[in-house]
Structure formats: C-alpha cells, structure tokens
Design a protein around this motif. Structure first.
Motif, PDB file in Angstrom:
ATOM      1  N   ASN A 194       0.853  -1.195   0.000  1.00 17.94           N
ATOM      2  CA  ASN A 194       0.000   0.000   0.000  1.00 17.94           C
ATOM      3  C   ASN A 194       0.885   1.239   0.000  1.00 17.94           C
ATOM      4  OD1 ASN A 194      -1.842   2.060   0.355  1.00 17.94           O
ATOM      5  ND2 ASN A 194      -2.961   1.051   2.021  1.00 17.94           N
ATOM      6  N   TYR A 195       1.036   1.844  -1.163  1.00 18.32           N
ATOM      7  CA  TYR A 195       1.924   2.998  -1.294  1.00 18.32           C
ATOM      8  C   TYR A 195       1.441   4.200  -0.482  1.00 18.32           C
ATOM      9  CZ  TYR A 195       4.717   0.925  -5.055  1.00 18.32           C
ATOM     10  OH  TYR A 195       5.561   0.131  -5.777  1.00 18.32           O
ATOM     11  N   ASN A 196       0.204   4.186  -0.045  1.00 20.43           N
ATOM     12  CA  ASN A 196      -0.326   5.306   0.737  1.00 20.43           C
ATOM     13  C   ASN A 196       0.127   5.264   2.194  1.00 20.43           C
ATOM     14  OD1 ASN A 196      -1.812   6.467  -1.413  1.00 20.43           O
ATOM     15  ND2 ASN A 196      -3.448   4.964  -1.106  1.00 20.43           N
ATOM     16  N   VAL A 197       0.679   4.115   2.626  1.00 21.06           N
ATOM     17  CA  VAL A 197       1.163   3.976   4.004  1.00 21.06           C
ATOM     18  C   VAL A 197       2.664   4.228   4.017  1.00 21.06           C
ATOM     19  CG1 VAL A 197       1.382   2.468   6.005  1.00 21.06           C
ATOM     20  CG2 VAL A 197      -0.642   2.298   4.529  1.00 21.06           C
ATOM     21  N   LYS A 198       3.063   5.300   4.694  1.00 19.50           N
ATOM     22  CA  LYS A 198       4.469   5.693   4.722  1.00 19.50           C
ATOM     23  C   LYS A 198       5.166   5.156   5.978  1.00 19.50           C
ATOM     24  CE  LYS A 198       3.430   9.953   2.193  1.00 19.50           C
ATOM     25  NZ  LYS A 198       4.098   9.537   0.945  1.00 19.50           N
ATOM     26  N   LEU A 199       6.456   4.924   5.854  1.00 13.29           N
ATOM     27  CA  LEU A 199       7.265   4.447   6.970  1.00 13.29           C
ATOM     28  C   LEU A 199       7.549   5.617   7.913  1.00 13.29           C
ATOM     29  CD1 LEU A 199       8.768   1.923   8.044  1.00 13.29           C
ATOM     30  CD2 LEU A 199      10.791   2.745   6.838  1.00 13.29           C
ATOM     31  N   GLY A 200       7.010   5.528   9.147  1.00 12.89           N
ATOM     32  CA  GLY A 200       7.116   6.641  10.080  1.00 12.89           C
ATOM     33  C   GLY A 200       8.533   6.989  10.479  1.00 12.89           C
ATOM     34  N   SER A 201       9.416   6.006  10.501  1.00 10.85           N
ATOM     35  CA  SER A 201      10.793   6.246  10.949  1.00 10.85           C
ATOM     36  C   SER A 201      11.714   6.737   9.834  1.00 10.85           C
ATOM     37  CB  SER A 201      11.377   4.955  11.537  1.00 10.85           C
ATOM     38  OG  SER A 201      11.383   3.917  10.558  1.00 10.85           O
ATOM     39  N   PHE A 202      11.172   6.901   8.621  1.00  7.73           N
ATOM     40  CA  PHE A 202      12.016   7.290   7.487  1.00  7.73           C
ATOM     41  C   PHE A 202      12.469   8.742   7.599  1.00  7.73           C
ATOM     42  CE2 PHE A 202      12.276   9.383   3.327  1.00  7.73           C
ATOM     43  CZ  PHE A 202      13.333   8.676   2.780  1.00  7.73           C
ATOM     44  N   THR A 203      13.741   8.974   7.260  1.00  4.30           N
ATOM     45  CA  THR A 203      14.306  10.321   7.209  1.00  4.30           C
ATOM     46  C   THR A 203      14.944  10.536   5.839  1.00  4.30           C
ATOM     47  OG1 THR A 203      14.798  10.287   9.582  1.00  4.30           O
ATOM     48  CG2 THR A 203      15.949  11.928   8.231  1.00  4.30           C
ATOM     49  N   PRO A 204      14.545  11.566   5.105  1.00  2.00           N
ATOM     50  CA  PRO A 204      15.139  11.822   3.789  1.00  2.00           C
ATOM     51  C   PRO A 204      16.650  11.966   3.883  1.00  2.00           C
ATOM     52  CG  PRO A 204      13.186  13.177   4.112  1.00  2.00           C
ATOM     53  CD  PRO A 204      13.491  12.538   5.448  1.00  2.00           C
ATOM     54  N   ASN A 205      17.355  11.408   2.900  1.00  2.00           N
ATOM     55  CA  ASN A 205      18.812  11.529   2.875  1.00  2.00           C
ATOM     56  C   ASN A 205      19.319  11.227   1.485  1.00  2.00           C
ATOM     57  OD1 ASN A 205      19.952   8.441   3.010  1.00  2.00           O
ATOM     58  ND2 ASN A 205      18.018   8.647   4.104  1.00  2.00           N
ATOM     59  N   THR A 206      20.604  11.365   1.295  1.00  2.25           N
ATOM     60  CA  THR A 206      21.221  11.135  -0.011  1.00  2.25           C
ATOM     61  C   THR A 206      22.249  10.017   0.104  1.00  2.25           C
ATOM     62  OG1 THR A 206      20.913  13.446  -0.653  1.00  2.25           O
ATOM     63  CG2 THR A 206      22.541  12.174  -1.897  1.00  2.25           C
ATOM     64  N   ILE A 207      22.205   9.072  -0.849  1.00  4.32           N
ATOM     65  CA  ILE A 207      23.108   7.917  -0.812  1.00  4.32           C
ATOM     66  C   ILE A 207      23.700   7.668  -2.192  1.00  4.32           C
ATOM     67  CG2 ILE A 207      21.766   6.813   1.031  1.00  4.32           C
ATOM     68  CD1 ILE A 207      20.660   4.900  -1.148  1.00  4.32           C
ATOM     69  N   TRP A 208      24.760   6.870  -2.214  1.00  4.15           N
ATOM     70  CA  TRP A 208      25.310   6.323  -3.449  1.00  4.15           C
ATOM     71  C   TRP A 208      25.043   4.823  -3.438  1.00  4.15           C
ATOM     72  CZ3 TRP A 208      27.567   8.853  -7.547  1.00  4.15           C
ATOM     73  CH2 TRP A 208      27.884  10.206  -7.354  1.00  4.15           C
ATOM     74  N   ASP A 209      24.640   4.280  -4.574  1.00  2.55           N
ATOM     75  CA  ASP A 209      24.307   2.858  -4.607  1.00  2.55           C
ATOM     76  C   ASP A 209      24.520   2.304  -6.010  1.00  2.55           C
ATOM     77  OD1 ASP A 209      23.513   0.396  -3.723  1.00  2.55           O
ATOM     78  OD2 ASP A 209      21.411   0.895  -3.412  1.00  2.55           O
ATOM     79  N   ASN A 210      24.542   0.976  -6.088  1.00  2.00           N
ATOM     80  CA  ASN A 210      24.637   0.277  -7.371  1.00  2.00           C
ATOM     81  C   ASN A 210      23.324   0.458  -8.124  1.00  2.00           C
ATOM     82  OD1 ASN A 210      24.710  -1.654  -9.477  1.00  2.00           O
ATOM     83  ND2 ASN A 210      26.010  -3.013  -8.272  1.00  2.00           N
TER      84      ASN A 210
END
Length: 218
Positions: A194-210
């Motif tokens: 359900n894309y309408n349910v957001k993760l409460g503990s999430f904090t926006p940030n910037t990463i590098w990844d494959n």
C-alpha cells in the motif's frame, strides 16, 4: 498431491472400529489399515472425541481439537494421503509423524509436512522446495536482466527510482552518477502492499548505490 479429499465422518469411524476385536489390532489389520492418532491433548473430532481410529488407505481430511484455555476450542484440519500399514500421529506442531505399524520399535519411516492446505511426504516436500528455489533463481535472473536493460533510463539525472527491500519500497531521484554508481536523493519509504502507508521512521537523505539495485518507478 491430493486431488480428491474424503471427509471422515463418525459413520466411518464406527464401521471400521466395529471390525476391531479387542484393544489391539490384528496383524492383518495393521497391514491393511492405516492408524490415525491424535497427539496427547489433541484428540480427533469424529462426532465425539477419540484418540485414534482405523481407516482404509485413501485421501482424508481429519480434524482435531487441541486443548485450550476457553470453552470452544478451535479445530485444526489435516489433509493427507493415508497408506496401509502406517501409523500417523497428528501433532499440534508440524510435522505429522509416520511409523510402520508392524515394527515393534515403532520407528519413524516418514514425516508429513504442510504445503499449502495439505500435508505431503518428506520426498514431496523436498521436491516442492526445489521448485520454489528454482523459481526464485529464475525470477532473480529475470529481474537483473530487466534492470540491465533499464540502466540507460536509471543513469539519468532526475530519474525517479524505486528500491524494494522486504516489505518496504524506498523512493528517490537520481542526482548524479559515475561509471558504476548512482547518487540518489531518498524522499520517501512506503509499504509495498500500500503505497499510501508511509514508513514513520524514514528520514530523507542522499546515498550512493549500485544502479542494479533500483528500478524505474512505475
């Protein structure tokens, strides 16, 4: 796998048990019938309560009533193929134990494991697990190939990308990239179901990844 399931009614129990003389079954009966037993504290439901019953070989659904702390204890169903000469102990925890009725040592000859809504032999369970693993390998290979095909789209500044991780999907935008990495500004994390349910503990940030860890968001 069981195709046709025969319900175990009290009529069957009475008819079969009536043919048993004395408290112990004859050798012929042990060879020609299967013995079904409920684990201690887990009696069979056959119109009344019984700890065991004799049945002819075939596909059955047995039910038990485990002891519980309230009046109306729930029943539990066991669907499997009973073979002549075997003793089946229906347990509250898996698997069902199968022994040879004619063996005085009552040694375990097989175990039945729950797959879907029915119990299957150890050999059938291994085959089922093999197919599951094979399907996972195929699905993983297909996913990686799909992501390789999408690399030109993912390696673009501004591309909206998604990364499934268990039950969570992380969402971000590509801000930069190198030969083997992409810089992603993570903006959200939602439940996969359900894309309408957001993760409460999430904090926006910037990463590098494959980049092969990410998909283009639909």
């Amino acid at each position: 796998m069981i195709k046709n399931i025969m319900k175990v009614f009290v009529v069957l129990a009475i008819a079969v048990l009536a043919g048993c003389a004395g408290s112990s079954a004859s050798l012929a009966q042990k060879k020609n019938y299967a013995l079904i037993e409920g684990e201690r504290g887990n009696p069979l439901v056959t119109g009344g309560l019984s700890m065991s019953m004799e049945v002819l070989p075939g596909a059955y659904e047995f039910k038990t009533t485990p002891r519980c702390g309230y009046r109306d204890c729930p029943t539990r169903a066991y669907r499997f193929e009973a073979e002549a000469g075997n003793r089946y102990v229906l347990r509250t925890d898996e698997p069902i134990l199968v022994t040879d009725r004619t063996d005085p040592n009552d040694r375990i000859v097989d175990k039945l494991y729950l797959v879907g809504d029915e119990y299957v032999t150890r050999k059938e369970k291994k085959e089922y697990d093999r197919r599951v693993i094979n399907n996972i390998v195929i699905a993983t290979a297909e996913k990686m190939e799909r992501r390789k095909q999408s690399l030109p789209l993912i390696r673009k500044v501004g591309a909206k990308v998604c990364k499934p991780l268990g039950e969570i999907i992380y969402i971000g935008f590509v801000e930069n990239f190198t030969e083997d990495k992409i810089q992603i500004r993570l903006v959200d994390a939602v439940l996969a179901i359900n894309y309408n349910v957001k993760l409460g503990s999430f904090t926006p940030n910037t990463i590098w990844d494959n980049p092969l860890n990410w998909d283009i968001c639909n």
